[in-house]
Design a protein around this motif. Structure first.
Motif, PDB file in Angstrom:
ATOM      1  N   PRO A 366       0.839  -1.198   0.000  1.00 39.33           N
ATOM      2  CA  PRO A 366       0.000   0.000   0.000  1.00 39.33           C
ATOM      3  C   PRO A 366       0.874   1.248   0.000  1.00 39.33           C
ATOM      4  O   PRO A 366       1.969   1.253   0.556  1.00 39.33           O
ATOM      5  N   GLY A 367       0.372   2.319  -0.636  1.00 37.97           N
ATOM      6  CA  GLY A 367       1.153   3.551  -0.640  1.00 37.97           C
ATOM      7  C   GLY A 367       0.407   4.725  -1.238  1.00 37.97           C
ATOM      8  O   GLY A 367      -0.486   4.549  -2.073  1.00 37.97           O
ATOM      9  N   ASN A 368       0.774   5.934  -0.810  1.00 40.72           N
ATOM     10  CA  ASN A 368       0.160   7.175  -1.316  1.00 40.72           C
ATOM     11  C   ASN A 368       1.069   7.793  -2.368  1.00 40.72           C
ATOM     12  O   ASN A 368       1.601   8.879  -2.187  1.00 40.72           O
ATOM     13  N   TRP A 369       1.253   7.128  -3.489  1.00 42.79           N
ATOM     14  CA  TRP A 369       2.249   7.552  -4.461  1.00 42.79           C
ATOM     15  C   TRP A 369       1.856   8.819  -5.207  1.00 42.79           C
ATOM     16  O   TRP A 369       2.715   9.544  -5.679  1.00 42.79           O
ATOM     17  N   ARG A 370       0.590   9.093  -5.327  1.00 43.74           N
ATOM     18  CA  ARG A 370       0.161  10.318  -6.018  1.00 43.74           C
ATOM     19  C   ARG A 370      -0.245  11.416  -5.036  1.00 43.74           C
ATOM     20  O   ARG A 370      -0.733  12.461  -5.440  1.00 43.74           O
ATOM     21  N   GLY A 371      -0.085  11.159  -3.759  1.00 42.56           N
ATOM     22  CA  GLY A 371      -0.387  12.181  -2.762  1.00 42.56           C
ATOM     23  C   GLY A 371      -1.825  12.202  -2.305  1.00 42.56           C
ATOM     24  O   GLY A 371      -2.235  13.097  -1.576  1.00 42.56           O
ATOM     25  N   GLU A 372      -2.623  11.228  -2.722  1.00 47.10           N
ATOM     26  CA  GLU A 372      -4.008  11.196  -2.272  1.00 47.10           C
ATOM     27  C   GLU A 372      -4.086  10.786  -0.806  1.00 47.10           C
ATOM     28  O   GLU A 372      -3.152  10.240  -0.237  1.00 47.10           O
ATOM     29  N   GLU A 388      -5.748   1.587  -8.215  1.00 50.43           N
ATOM     30  CA  GLU A 388      -6.065   2.904  -7.672  1.00 50.43           C
ATOM     31  C   GLU A 388      -7.579   3.050  -7.562  1.00 50.43           C
ATOM     32  O   GLU A 388      -8.330   2.565  -8.412  1.00 50.43           O
ATOM     33  N   ARG A 389      -8.006   3.758  -6.543  1.00 51.32           N
ATOM     34  CA  ARG A 389      -9.438   3.879  -6.289  1.00 51.32           C
ATOM     35  C   ARG A 389     -10.019   5.031  -7.084  1.00 51.32           C
ATOM     36  O   ARG A 389      -9.533   6.166  -7.020  1.00 51.32           O
ATOM     37  N   GLY A 390     -11.067   4.752  -7.841  1.00 48.53           N
ATOM     38  CA  GLY A 390     -11.712   5.763  -8.651  1.00 48.53           C
ATOM     39  C   GLY A 390     -12.837   6.465  -7.926  1.00 48.53           C
ATOM     40  O   GLY A 390     -13.143   6.176  -6.760  1.00 48.53           O
ATOM     41  N   ALA A 391     -13.494   7.400  -8.627  1.00 48.13           N
ATOM     42  CA  ALA A 391     -14.599   8.155  -8.039  1.00 48.13           C
ATOM     43  C   ALA A 391     -15.768   7.252  -7.669  1.00 48.13           C
ATOM     44  O   ALA A 391     -16.573   7.595  -6.792  1.00 48.13           O
ATOM     45  N   ASP A 392     -15.862   6.096  -8.321  1.00 48.97           N
ATOM     46  CA  ASP A 392     -16.941   5.157  -8.016  1.00 48.97           C
ATOM     47  C   ASP A 392     -16.625   4.271  -6.820  1.00 48.97           C
ATOM     48  O   ASP A 392     -17.417   3.399  -6.444  1.00 48.97           O
ATOM     49  N   GLY A 393     -15.441   4.479  -6.218  1.00 48.32           N
ATOM     50  CA  GLY A 393     -15.063   3.702  -5.050  1.00 48.32           C
ATOM     51  C   GLY A 393     -14.399   2.384  -5.366  1.00 48.32           C
ATOM     52  O   GLY A 393     -13.965   1.668  -4.462  1.00 48.32           O
ATOM     53  N   ASP A 430       7.951   6.864  -3.453  1.00 50.51           N
ATOM     54  CA  ASP A 430       8.200   5.999  -4.597  1.00 50.51           C
ATOM     55  C   ASP A 430       7.862   4.558  -4.234  1.00 50.51           C
ATOM     56  O   ASP A 430       7.709   4.205  -3.058  1.00 50.51           O
ATOM     57  N   LEU A 431       7.777   3.740  -5.242  1.00 50.60           N
ATOM     58  CA  LEU A 431       7.479   2.325  -5.081  1.00 50.60           C
ATOM     59  C   LEU A 431       8.766   1.536  -5.294  1.00 50.60           C
ATOM     60  O   LEU A 431       9.409   1.657  -6.337  1.00 50.60           O
ATOM     61  N   ALA A 432       9.154   0.759  -4.302  1.00 54.95           N
ATOM     62  CA  ALA A 432      10.320  -0.114  -4.416  1.00 54.95           C
ATOM     63  C   ALA A 432       9.870  -1.551  -4.216  1.00 54.95           C
ATOM     64  O   ALA A 432       9.116  -1.844  -3.282  1.00 54.95           O
ATOM     65  N   PHE A 433      10.301  -2.439  -5.090  1.00 55.31           N
ATOM     66  CA  PHE A 433       9.906  -3.837  -4.973  1.00 55.31           C
ATOM     67  C   PHE A 433      10.964  -4.727  -5.615  1.00 55.31           C
ATOM     68  O   PHE A 433      11.862  -4.258  -6.320  1.00 55.31           O
ATOM     69  N   VAL A 442      10.002   2.628  -8.904  1.00 58.36           N
ATOM     70  CA  VAL A 442       9.066   3.334  -9.770  1.00 58.36           C
ATOM     71  C   VAL A 442       8.781   4.690  -9.145  1.00 58.36           C
ATOM     72  O   VAL A 442       8.397   4.772  -7.975  1.00 58.36           O
ATOM     73  N   SER A 443       8.979   5.756  -9.920  1.00 58.90           N
ATOM     74  CA  SER A 443       8.705   7.117  -9.454  1.00 58.90           C
ATOM     75  C   SER A 443       7.447   7.644 -10.123  1.00 58.90           C
ATOM     76  O   SER A 443       7.187   7.362 -11.294  1.00 58.90           O
ATOM     77  N   PHE A 444       6.676   8.437  -9.365  1.00 52.93           N
ATOM     78  CA  PHE A 444       5.470   9.070  -9.882  1.00 52.93           C
ATOM     79  C   PHE A 444       5.634  10.587  -9.926  1.00 52.93           C
ATOM     80  O   PHE A 444       4.661  11.316 -10.045  1.00 52.93           O
ATOM     81  N   ALA A 445       6.895  11.054  -9.849  1.00 56.46           N
ATOM     82  CA  ALA A 445       7.163  12.492  -9.776  1.00 56.46           C
ATOM     83  C   ALA A 445       6.677  13.228 -11.015  1.00 56.46           C
ATOM     84  O   ALA A 445       6.267  14.391 -10.937  1.00 56.46           O
ATOM     85  N   SER A 446       6.704  12.583 -12.171  1.00 53.24           N
ATOM     86  CA  SER A 446       6.291  13.233 -13.409  1.00 53.24           C
ATOM     87  C   SER A 446       4.788  13.172 -13.633  1.00 53.24           C
ATOM     88  O   SER A 446       4.281  13.726 -14.608  1.00 53.24           O
ATOM     89  N   GLY A 447       4.066  12.498 -12.744  1.00 57.08           N
ATOM     90  CA  GLY A 447       2.629  12.325 -12.909  1.00 57.08           C
ATOM     91  C   GLY A 447       2.250  10.983 -13.471  1.00 57.08           C
ATOM     92  O   GLY A 447       1.075  10.607 -13.461  1.00 57.08           O
TER      93      GLY A 447
END
Length: 665
Positions: A366-372, A388-393, A430-433, A442-447
């Protein structure tokens, strides 16, 4: 292709570089083909920064392969005077034609060192374009000015001959030289890890598949616990700081009920708000009574099938942790916390979309990679999936990831464990595995999700039969390192030191005695956890072995720090580095809480997620232990998983350890 671990001492080589006069740049290089190039301590980017008159950070705006020209814009001047706002780089002849066609693309960063100090070298250019160790040389044709572009020629491609200087991402090198200009660069050129000999705490009757460093009895000291398919063990720390041998711990396995507790993973939290730690072992919850004994509580339904691992995860951001279980070959299952003590959890697998995700479960992170505020889940299944969880849950996999292979010869669910941690830059997660032959980042810095492990230099060094990676600062320098465990007995685990700016080194390639013990580090591991066991400010390791041995590897990196008579620049930074321990408390919201440390300017200098280093289903403490290289006024912010925030100012002193207790408001 990953390259095998080849210790420096076994090659009979030294790290002294070879001078290459035919490059026309006056720089040194390492010529070590067919292996990951060793770090060259005599020539690092900060050395180049000092040796050149001007240092520029540029960005490619267009590439014309017909005319062999690249147009660039100047993003910043890290050093010297440079008035031109744009630049044209033209290929001289066909000597670097292949590199020209394969490296540049619009948006790519380029770092240029212009004008060597010394007679008749003012027009020399050394530049870095494209990453992965590719350096080039050039010369100034026209300086240009504010109204006209500068003109350079690209004379030769050095390939990876200077990889020992820097072989990471070009944007990270731009960050590094900007920090050189700001006077805060720290890019270690030599390994300085140091550990005590192994302390064997005990041995399980079978493999130790899940371990934890956690304060089980709430006495302020971390305890060691482990579970496996044949039973578990608990060792309570009785004497703080007494680490000449394992007598600081007492075996409480039988009295606590852990001796008969079987499972493949373990997690810890106070699930019912009574102030006592409870355990999650696979898909079962064990609550602790006032005597310290654990007994299974009927809070979860019986699970049919084999469990790979389970975790407490606050999926909806209400502060109460859900239970997520990875079933072998049958996907994920989730159970909602009732927000009331003694009430059973309710299964929400279908309502979260876990069934429709068609992910056959492996290890998950589990992780908050996009800052949510609510986490995503990375699942090591197939080629890897980010749910990732969408608007529909519902959790789905909208983000395409670079493909990895988690179906190794020993079957799915034997690799892929990892962590959520700031590895690529200090202010983002970031995600390390693991995959079967080593570590991935894996970095999400660029979006978007980007595989940045290939830029990490010695992250390409193989860890054979790699089961998982643990992420924590293991040399107390302010950067989060990676410790990779091999699931095969007799194989060596690897410590990948984070040098910052996306670059890593494997200390054992330079110093054979980095981790002197052989009982654990050189014999693989099936589980690992990290935490500051003896309270000195440096994180220690707890390793669970395939043969059941439970070993504590105590950090000794702080010994002698600041005692050098003639310290190097690296040693001076380490000597002034402050140490900070933040203990996070609360009846809810602790699992997934985020600790962020900022300096007086608001710059993030460190961050951690409580419970973020999962590995194969292990657990660290509800506390963070981190190093801050620039002492002074700082702010610590704790954000509990349901959004409750507490800010605490602190004065960090050079070379000293500070401690905070963050009680939930």
């Amino acid at each position: 292709m990953r390259l095998p671990l080849i210790p420096l001492f076994s090659l009979g080589l030294v790290a002294a570089p070879l001078t290459s006069a035919d490059l026309g740049t006056g720089v040194a290089c390492l010529l070590l083909p067919q292996m990951t190039t060793l770090v060259d301590p005599s020539l690092q980017p900060q050395d180049l920064y000092e040796r050149y008159l001007c240092v520029l950070c540029l960005e490619v705006t267009s590439v014309d392969t017909a005319s062999n020209t690249i147009e660039l814009v100047v993003r910043s001047v890290a050093k010297g005077d440079f008035t031109a706002k744009t630049l044209r780089l033209s290929l001289a002849g066909d000597q670097a034609q292949d590199a020209f066609r394969s490296l540049p693309e619009p948006g790519l960063a380029l770092v240029a060192f212009v004008g060597q100090k010394g007679r008749n070298r003012e027009g020399n250019i050394l530049f870095y374009l494209g990453g992965e160790g590719n350096w080039q040389t050039g010369s100034v044709t026209s300086a240009g000015d504010a109204g006209s572009p500068a003109a350079w020629t690209w004379d030769a491609d050095l390939g990876k001959k200077m990889s020992g200087t820097f072989n990471g991402h070009s944007a990270q090198l731009a960050h590094l030289v900007r920090d050189c200009a700001a006077g805060r660069v720290f890019f270690p050129a030599t390994a300085f890890d140091r550990f005590h000999a192994d302390q064997v705490l005990g041995k399980l009757p079978g493999p130790a598949e899940g371990v934890a460093l956690y304060d089980i009895d709430d006495d302020g000291r971390l305890d060691a616990l482990a579970v496996g398919p044949a039973g578990g063990a608990l060792y309570l720390q009785r004497e703080a700081g007494a680490f000449s041998d394992a007598r600081a711990f007492s075996d409480a396995s039988a009295a606590s009920g852990l001796a008969t507790m079987k499972g493949l993973s373990v997690d810890c939290t106070d699930i019912d708000g009574d102030g006592r730690v409870d355990l999650l072992v696979d898909g079962r919850i064990f609550t602790q009574d006032a005597s310290g004994h654990f007994a299974e509580a009927a809070l979860l339904p019986a699970l049919n099938g084999s469990v790979l691992m389970s975790r407490f995860v606050d999926l909806d951001g209400d502060g109460w942790p859900e239970v997520v279980v990875a079933m072998d070959g049958a996907g994920l299952r989730a159970f909602h916390h009732p927000a009331q003590a003694g009430k059973p959890f309710v299964e929400i697998t279908d309502s979260l979309g876990f069934v429709s995700s068609e992910v056959k479960a492996g290890y998950f992170i589990p992780g908050n990679w996009r800052g949510e505020s609510t986490p995503a889940l990375f699942v090591a299944s197939g080629a890897g999936a980010l749910l990732e969880r969408g608007a529909d849950g519902l959790f789905a996999a909208p983000s395409r990831l670079p493909g990895w292979d988690f179906s190794v010869a020993s079957g799915a669910g034997s690799t892929g464990g990892g962590a959520c941690a700031p590895l690529w830059q200090a202010d983002r997660y970031d995600l390390a595995f693991a995959t079967d032959n080593g570590v991935n980042i894996v970095s999400f810095a660029s979006g978007k999700a980007e595989d940045v492990g290939r830029y990490g230099n010695e992250t390409q060094v193989v860890t054979s039969h790699c089961a998982a990676v643990l992420a924590e600062d293991l040399n107390a320098d302010g950067n989060v390192d990676l410790y990779a465990i091999s699931r095969k007995a007799g194989s060596t685990n690897n410590l990948y030191d984070n040098r910052g700016y996306g670059s890593f080194m494997v200390g054992a390639r330079y110093r054979a005695d980095t981790i002197p013990g052989t009982a654990a580090h050189s014999n693989g591991a099936s589980a690992a956890a990290a935490g500051d066991v003896n309270g000195d400010g440096a994180n220690d390791l707890l390793l669970g072995a395939v043969d059941g041995q439970l070993t504590l590897v105590v950090n000794d990196v702080l010994a002698g720090r600041g005692a050098h008579g003639h310290p190097s620049a690296q040693e001076r930074v380490l000597a002034q580095t402050a140490l900070l321990h933040v203990d996070v408390r609360g009846p809810r919201g602790v699992v997934g809480a985020v600790v962020t440390v900022t300096d007086a300017t608001g710059r993030v200098v460190g961050c951690r997620v409580i419970g973020g280093s999962v590995a194969t289903g292990s657990r660290g403490p509800d506390a963070v232990t981190m190093a801050v290289r620039e002492p002074g006024e700082h702010q610590v912010r704790v954000r509990w998983s349901d959004g409750v925030i507490r800010d605490m100012p602190i004065q960090l002193k050079a070379g000293e350890r500070s401690q905070l207790r963050a009680d939930r408001p």
